[in-house]
Design a protein around this motif. Sequence first.
Motif, short mmCIF file in Angstrom:
data_model
loop_
_atom_site.label_atom_id
_atom_site.label_comp_id
_atom_site.label_asym_id
_atom_site.label_seq_id
_atom_site.Cartn_x
_atom_site.Cartn_y
_atom_site.Cartn_z
N UNK A 1 0.84 -1.20 0.00
CA UNK A 1 0.00 0.00 0.00
C UNK A 1 0.87 1.25 0.00
N UNK A 2 0.38 2.29 -0.64
CA UNK A 2 1.10 3.55 -0.68
C UNK A 2 0.38 4.61 0.13
N UNK A 3 1.13 5.62 0.52
CA UNK A 3 0.56 6.74 1.27
C UNK A 3 -0.16 7.66 0.29
N UNK A 4 -1.44 7.87 0.52
CA UNK A 4 -2.24 8.75 -0.34
C UNK A 4 -2.91 9.85 0.48
N UNK A 5 -2.18 10.34 1.48
CA UNK A 5 -2.71 11.42 2.30
C UNK A 5 -3.61 10.91 3.41
N UNK A 6 -4.20 11.86 4.13
CA UNK A 6 -5.12 11.54 5.22
C UNK A 6 -6.55 11.85 4.80
N UNK A 7 -7.49 10.97 5.11
CA UNK A 7 -8.89 11.25 4.76
C UNK A 7 -9.45 12.38 5.63
N UNK A 8 -10.54 12.98 5.19
CA UNK A 8 -11.19 14.04 5.96
C UNK A 8 -11.59 13.54 7.34
N UNK A 9 -11.78 12.25 7.46
CA UNK A 9 -12.15 11.65 8.74
C UNK A 9 -11.08 11.89 9.80
N UNK A 10 -9.81 11.99 9.37
CA UNK A 10 -8.73 12.23 10.32
C UNK A 10 -8.86 13.62 10.94
N UNK A 11 -9.16 14.62 10.13
CA UNK A 11 -9.34 15.97 10.64
C UNK A 11 -10.57 16.05 11.53
N UNK A 12 -11.63 15.34 11.12
CA UNK A 12 -12.84 15.31 11.95
C UNK A 12 -12.56 14.71 13.31
N UNK A 13 -11.73 13.67 13.32
CA UNK A 13 -11.39 13.02 14.59
C UNK A 13 -10.76 14.03 15.55
N UNK A 14 -9.81 14.82 15.05
CA UNK A 14 -9.14 15.77 15.93
C UNK A 14 -10.02 16.96 16.29
N UNK A 15 -10.92 17.34 15.41
CA UNK A 15 -11.88 18.39 15.77
C UNK A 15 -12.75 17.95 16.94
N UNK A 16 -13.21 16.72 16.90
CA UNK A 16 -14.04 16.20 17.98
C UNK A 16 -13.22 15.97 19.25
N UNK A 47 7.41 4.90 3.40
CA UNK A 47 7.87 5.43 2.12
C UNK A 47 9.02 6.41 2.27
N UNK A 48 9.05 7.13 3.37
CA UNK A 48 10.12 8.10 3.60
C UNK A 48 11.43 7.43 4.02
N UNK A 49 11.35 6.23 4.57
CA UNK A 49 12.51 5.60 5.18
C UNK A 49 13.72 5.47 4.25
N UNK A 50 13.58 5.07 2.99
CA UNK A 50 14.78 4.92 2.16
C UNK A 50 15.60 6.21 2.03
N UNK A 51 14.95 7.35 2.02
CA UNK A 51 15.66 8.62 1.85
C UNK A 51 15.94 9.33 3.17
N UNK A 52 15.02 9.21 4.13
CA UNK A 52 15.12 10.01 5.35
C UNK A 52 15.29 9.18 6.62
#
Length: 213
Positions: A1-16, A47-52
């Motif tokens: 699986x690849x990283x395709x950002x965070x869903x809007x649900x993630x922001x909703x979680x932190x708002x609540x 995904x960042x691990x090989x470079x960073x």
Amino acid sequence: MTFDGWPAEALDFYEHLEADNSKTFWQSHKDRYEHAVREPMELLLAELEPEFGPGKIFRPNRDVRFSADKSPYKTHIGAHLRAGGYVQLSADGLACGNGLYQLAADQLERYRAAVAEDVSGAGLERVVARVRRAGPEVVGLDSLKSAPRGYPKDHPRIGLLRHKGLIAWQEWAPEPWLGTRAAYDRITGFLRASQPLKDWLDDHVGPSELPGR
């Protein structure tokens, strides 16, 4: 699986969570945190691990032992990369940092000496200007109001000398791209743009050699 950002649900979680920072809320929404917040961060770090280098996600619980605020949970998820760099997601959006946040006493001594020296100090000024041109801001932390002891108040780099931490920092407000592959591009773009600052700090300051650091 690849990283395709965070869903809007993630922001909703932190708002609540900001509205109800309680163990009851956390336990009833933990699956949402794991799926929408933590899992994408884990994919990103892989995904960042090989470079960073490998990354570490900070625990969601706050350390409330010495704080007047007893809220049990952080209202963001943060991760640190071994090679340098920090990534954070909250209801306010995405943020990235890189550098040294809090200099130990021996690091601070080396930092000030390098800033005061003509060649290395001028080099840092060029690095700061380069990083800022690329987009990130460079900010000092826990800065003194006056010159540090032993340094003249009229030193040409007095602004840099006052800092007890120096980082590159960039924030992005919530936008639709945060839930797409574009989030990866923003993060890697920041990490590459801020690398000259990390390199200067590594070369002239380095890790603390004090016990317990």
